[in-house]
Design a protein around this motif. Structure first.
Motif, short mmCIF file in Angstrom:
data_model
loop_
_atom_site.label_atom_id
_atom_site.label_comp_id
_atom_site.label_asym_id
_atom_site.label_seq_id
_atom_site.Cartn_x
_atom_site.Cartn_y
_atom_site.Cartn_z
N ARG A 1 -4.72 6.16 1.98
CA ARG A 1 -3.89 5.01 1.65
C ARG A 1 -4.53 4.25 0.49
NH1 ARG A 1 -3.55 1.71 6.68
NH2 ARG A 1 -5.59 0.96 6.00
N ARG B 1 0.67 5.50 1.06
CA ARG B 1 -0.05 6.66 1.58
C ARG B 1 0.72 7.91 1.20
NH1 ARG B 1 -0.50 6.25 7.45
NH2 ARG B 1 1.41 7.48 7.56
N TYR C 1 0.85 -1.18 0.00
CA TYR C 1 0.00 0.00 0.00
C TYR C 1 0.89 1.23 0.00
CZ TYR C 1 -3.88 -3.02 1.63
OH TYR C 1 -4.85 -3.99 1.76
#
Length: 119
Positions: A45, A39, A37
């Motif tokens: 995110r 962010r 992921y």
């Protein structure tokens, strides 16, 4: 319990490359996939890449062709190769290790590694 640790972040210039690593340890016998992921500053995110051991990799559209997720065979370790880095790739990159959980998955999270891309 499962521990997840990312490494490999840093500061690079636009057009450069980085390889992020993610290692899972502990009770990892049931881990069957890992995800990355991102962010970005001021943004939510987002999932950028994922891999299940039995399937092919998946990528969000914005990173296709530049991000490559791979696995260290036999190890609960994945890598995220990022090529042609862009300033919009700046952010904290998190890795998760996933295992089956009832009808879904349970993800163990790492602390994240910072990637900063300058133009």
């Amino acid at each position: 319990q499962v521990q997840v640790a990312e490494s490999g972040g840093g500061s690079v210039q636009s057009g450069g490359s980085l390889t992020l690593s993610c290692a899972a340890s502990g009770s990892i016998a049931d881990i069957n996939g890992m995800k990355w992921y991102r962010r970005a500053p001021g943004k939510q995110r987002e999932l950028v890449a994922s891999m299940r051991w039995a399937d092919t990799a998946n990528y969000t559209d914005s990173v296709k062709g530049r991000f490559t997720i791979s696995r260290d065979n036999g190890q609960k370790t994945t890598y995220l190769q990022i090529d042609n880095l862009k300033p919009e790739d700046t952010g904290v990159y998190f890795c998760t290790a996933a295992r089956p959980w009832f009808n879904g998955v349970y993800e163990y999270w790492g602390q994240g590694t910072q990637v900063t891309v300058s133009s």
